[in-house]
Write an enzyme that holds these catalytic residues in place. Structure first.
Site, PDB file in Angstrom:
ATOM      1  N   GLU A 170     -11.114   0.672  -4.230  1.00  0.00           N
ATOM      2  CA  GLU A 170     -11.505   0.265  -2.872  1.00  0.00           C
ATOM      3  C   GLU A 170     -12.225   1.390  -2.138  1.00  0.00           C
ATOM      4  O   GLU A 170     -11.732   2.519  -2.080  1.00  0.00           O
ATOM      5  CB  GLU A 170     -10.263  -0.171  -2.102  1.00  0.00           C
ATOM      6  CG  GLU A 170     -10.522  -0.825  -0.776  1.00  0.00           C
ATOM      7  CD  GLU A 170      -9.242  -1.242  -0.057  1.00  0.00           C
ATOM      8  OE1 GLU A 170      -8.148  -1.186  -0.663  1.00  0.00           O
ATOM      9  OE2 GLU A 170      -9.335  -1.608   1.124  1.00  0.00           O
TER      10      GLU A 170
ATOM     11  N   LYS B 299      -0.937  -0.781  -4.478  1.00  0.00           N
ATOM     12  CA  LYS B 299      -2.203  -0.102  -4.127  1.00  0.00           C
ATOM     13  C   LYS B 299      -1.873   1.353  -3.838  1.00  0.00           C
ATOM     14  O   LYS B 299      -0.997   1.624  -3.003  1.00  0.00           O
ATOM     15  CB  LYS B 299      -2.815  -0.776  -2.902  1.00  0.00           C
ATOM     16  CG  LYS B 299      -3.895   0.018  -2.173  1.00  0.00           C
ATOM     17  CD  LYS B 299      -4.640  -0.884  -1.200  1.00  0.00           C
ATOM     18  CE  LYS B 299      -4.794  -0.220   0.156  1.00  0.00           C
ATOM     19  NZ  LYS B 299      -5.585  -1.052   1.094  1.00  0.00           N
TER      20      LYS B 299
ATOM     21  N   ASP C   2      -7.254   2.948  -3.380  1.00  0.00           N
ATOM     22  CA  ASP C   2      -8.035   2.888  -2.145  1.00  0.00           C
ATOM     23  C   ASP C   2      -8.384   4.318  -1.739  1.00  0.00           C
ATOM     24  O   ASP C   2      -7.489   5.121  -1.502  1.00  0.00           O
ATOM     25  CB  ASP C   2      -7.216   2.204  -1.042  1.00  0.00           C
ATOM     26  CG  ASP C   2      -8.023   2.071   0.255  1.00  0.00           C
ATOM     27  OD1 ASP C   2      -7.455   1.561   1.239  1.00  0.00           O
ATOM     28  OD2 ASP C   2      -9.209   2.461   0.280  1.00  0.00           O
TER      29      ASP C   2
ATOM     30  N   LYS D 293     -10.551  -7.854   6.604  1.00  0.00           N
ATOM     31  CA  LYS D 293      -9.697  -7.411   7.714  1.00  0.00           C
ATOM     32  C   LYS D 293     -10.282  -8.004   8.989  1.00  0.00           C
ATOM     33  O   LYS D 293     -11.369  -7.611   9.425  1.00  0.00           O
ATOM     34  CB  LYS D 293      -9.705  -5.892   7.827  1.00  0.00           C
ATOM     35  CG  LYS D 293      -8.844  -5.173   6.817  1.00  0.00           C
ATOM     36  CD  LYS D 293      -8.876  -3.691   7.097  1.00  0.00           C
ATOM     37  CE  LYS D 293      -8.100  -2.939   6.055  1.00  0.00           C
ATOM     38  NZ  LYS D 293      -8.311  -1.481   6.197  1.00  0.00           N
TER      39      LYS D 293
ATOM     40  N   ASP E 132     -14.264  -2.290   1.883  1.00  0.00           N
ATOM     41  CA  ASP E 132     -13.399  -2.507   3.060  1.00  0.00           C
ATOM     42  C   ASP E 132     -14.212  -2.105   4.295  1.00  0.00           C
ATOM     43  O   ASP E 132     -14.853  -2.950   4.924  1.00  0.00           O
ATOM     44  CB  ASP E 132     -12.113  -1.670   2.890  1.00  0.00           C
ATOM     45  CG  ASP E 132     -11.253  -1.590   4.150  1.00  0.00           C
ATOM     46  OD1 ASP E 132     -10.198  -0.937   4.099  1.00  0.00           O
ATOM     47  OD2 ASP E 132     -11.631  -2.154   5.187  1.00  0.00           O
TER      48      ASP E 132
ATOM     49  N   GLY F  19      -4.706  -4.803   5.435  1.00  0.00           N
ATOM     50  CA  GLY F  19      -3.755  -4.618   6.536  1.00  0.00           C
ATOM     51  C   GLY F  19      -4.074  -3.361   7.331  1.00  0.00           C
ATOM     52  O   GLY F  19      -4.726  -2.451   6.829  1.00  0.00           O
TER      53      GLY F  19
ATOM     54  N   LYS G 141      -3.145   4.968  -2.459  1.00  0.00           N
ATOM     55  CA  LYS G 141      -4.167   5.728  -1.741  1.00  0.00           C
ATOM     56  C   LYS G 141      -4.563   6.901  -2.630  1.00  0.00           C
ATOM     57  O   LYS G 141      -3.694   7.538  -3.236  1.00  0.00           O
ATOM     58  CB  LYS G 141      -3.595   6.249  -0.420  1.00  0.00           C
ATOM     59  CG  LYS G 141      -3.319   5.155   0.579  1.00  0.00           C
ATOM     60  CD  LYS G 141      -4.607   4.533   1.061  1.00  0.00           C
ATOM     61  CE  LYS G 141      -4.329   3.485   2.101  1.00  0.00           C
ATOM     62  NZ  LYS G 141      -5.583   2.914   2.643  1.00  0.00           N
TER      63      LYS G 141
ATOM     64  N   SER H  67       0.854  -1.188   0.000  1.00  0.00           N
ATOM     65  CA  SER H  67       0.000   0.000   0.000  1.00  0.00           C
ATOM     66  C   SER H  67       0.889   1.237   0.000  1.00  0.00           C
ATOM     67  O   SER H  67       1.772   1.358   0.850  1.00  0.00           O
ATOM     68  CB  SER H  67      -0.885  -0.016   1.251  1.00  0.00           C
ATOM     69  OG  SER H  67      -1.730   1.106   1.260  1.00  0.00           O
TER      70      SER H  67
HETATM   71  O1  LIG Z   1      -0.121  -2.663   4.618  1.00  0.00           O
HETATM   72  C1  LIG Z   1      -0.815  -2.323   5.576  1.00  0.00           C
HETATM   73  O2  LIG Z   1      -0.894  -2.930   6.665  1.00  0.00           O
HETATM   74  C2  LIG Z   1      -1.672  -1.084   5.421  1.00  0.00           C
HETATM   75  C3  LIG Z   1      -2.630  -1.291   4.299  1.00  0.00           C
HETATM   76  C4  LIG Z   1      -3.534  -0.101   4.221  1.00  0.00           C
HETATM   77  O3  LIG Z   1      -3.432   0.684   3.307  1.00  0.00           O
HETATM   78  N1  LIG Z   1      -4.390   0.048   5.229  1.00  0.00           N
HETATM   79  C5  LIG Z   1      -5.265   1.210   5.193  1.00  0.00           C
HETATM   80  C6  LIG Z   1      -6.619   0.815   4.715  1.00  0.00           C
HETATM   81  O4  LIG Z   1      -7.508   1.626   4.757  1.00  0.00           O
HETATM   82  O5  LIG Z   1      -6.730  -0.299   4.177  1.00  0.00           O
HETATM   83  C7  LIG Z   1      -5.211   1.861   6.527  1.00  0.00           C
HETATM   84  C8  LIG Z   1      -4.169   2.717   6.732  1.00  0.00           C
HETATM   85  C9  LIG Z   1      -4.030   3.367   7.948  1.00  0.00           C
HETATM   86  C10 LIG Z   1      -4.916   3.090   8.969  1.00  0.00           C
HETATM   87  C11 LIG Z   1      -5.950   2.197   8.762  1.00  0.00           C
HETATM   88  C12 LIG Z   1      -6.091   1.564   7.517  1.00  0.00           C
END
Ligand SMILES: O=C(O)CCC(=O)N[C@@H](C(=O)O)c1ccccc1
Length: 368
Positions: free
Chosen positions: A214, A162, A189, A263, A239, A291, A164, A136
């Protein structure tokens, strides 16, 4: 299984670089770990994935600690058998707080499986001994900076990128990555940052052949996602909206999602996460494991879940060094773009005592 008590341990884990999403910037993780201790001295670990502030969902780590301390641990200690499946009955009476519940249930599941000598992956129904790793990539200050970060991750071997996105940082960054790196596996995402009024704008992502988009809309806008899915070609992946197996069934039936990010913390634990997986598999909907910047404890359990048959897309199961200079367990290391599924009993990893001591900010013991 009789539990004599639980340790709540807070650790401070600095991130190797700031991680920016549409709802904020993370510089470090204030993590709550739960350790269950059984009468015969076995122990199990669970990681609460709640962030410091209620920005991803309504949970936040101080609140989760309070719910665990006041409601969840007493519920467990009131049971004759602290079985991870049986705790779902008293936990269901407590509304919400899935991340808090997941941490306690996982600690019990880890202890139970360590006693039985069974790996979590085997218990969940894993079919692989390694899983493909995606990564990510946060929102950056500039496109050159983004391209440099993506180039680095691809060089490390990550099999899926991925990005953001948020209003003002979406079409151009995606275009730049697609033009620079060709037909890599690429997805975005939005973390609920758009509304249905942005449908025509989001359709501008269609030419880039993304794997998925996402959570473009707010987590409770199921109808909006179903409507958006009719206006964009990029598959919608939910998600934040998928809070249970039933929520997954509803979103699929209503045409709101064609891919699901699983998740465990968001749905209340690995047992419900498997149910989400099974509901999606029954409907032909591909899933992948998301994650929450987990340490090696949560990362180990997520990798086990990612080995289930329906997990056909690379997840956000990155290597430990994506986020941490030093993990509290032996680090997860990328090998040919994959992470090995732990083979030890339970979650299959143990915190390194020295590493854990180095990052511990508080610990408390709660007994019967
Ligand atoms: O690789 C990882 O663990 C992070 C993956 C990720 O982008 N998590 C995001 C999400 O919204 O999915 C997230 C980031 C920060 C806090 C919560 C969630």
């Amino acid at each position: 299984m009789k539990v004599t008590g639980f340790e709540l341990r807070r650790i401070a884990m600095p991130l190797v670089s700031p991680f920016r999403t549409s709802f904020g910037v993370e510089h470090d993780r204030d993590v709550l770990l739960v350790r269950a201790v059984t009468e015969d001295g076995a122990e199990g670990w669970g990681e609460c994935v709640a962030m410091s502030e209620p920005l991803y969902s309504s949970e936040y780590v101080d609140g989760a600690a309070e719910v665990i301390r006041r409601f969840l641990i007493p519920a467990v200690l009131s049971l004759p058998d602290a079985d991870p499946y049986q705790v779902e009955v008293p936990f269901a009476k407590i509304k919400g707080h899935p991340m808090a519940k997941a941490a306690v249930q996982t600690a019990l599941l880890d202890a139970k499986l360590r006693i039985a000598g069974m790996p979590l992956a085997a218990h969940l129904g894993a079919v692989r001994d390694r899983v493909p790793a995606g990564v990510s990539v946060g929102i950056m200050d500039s496109i050159p900076e983004l391209l440099e970060a993506v180039e680095g991750y691809l060089a490390e071997g990550y099999l899926r990128i991925k990005l953001k996105i948020q209003p003002g940082w979406d079409v151009e960054p995606v275009r730049a990555v697609r033009e620079r790196f060709g037909d890599i596996l690429l997805q975005v995402d939005a973390n609920t940052a758009y509304t249905l009024a942005d449908a025509r704008h989001l359709a501008k992502l269609d030419p880039f052949e993304l794997l998925l988009m996402e959570q473009p809309l707010p987590e409770d806008d199921i109808r909006g996602h179903a409507e958006l899915a009719k206006q964009v070609r990029t598959p919608i992946c939910l998600d934040e909206s998928i809070t249970s197996a039933r929520a997954a069934a509803d979103a699929i039936a209503l045409g709101a999602t064609s891919v699901v990010n699983i998740k465990p913390g968001r749905v209340g634990g690995y047992l419900e996460a498997r149910r989400v997986h099974d509901v999606c598999a029954a409907n032909g909907v591909p899933v992948w494991v998301g994650g929450m910047l987990e340490t090696g404890i949560g990362r180990a359990a997520n990798v086990a879940l990612a080995a289930l048959p329906g997990c056909v897309l690379p997840g956000d199961t990155s290597a430990s060094d994506r986020y941490f200079r030093r993990d509290i367990t032996a680090p997860f290391v990328l090998a040919d773009g994959h992470l090995a599924v732990p083979t030890g009993p339970g979650v299959g990893v143990d915190p390194d005592p020295d590493a854990l001591a180095e990052v511990t900010t508080a610990t408390e013991w709660i007994a019967r």
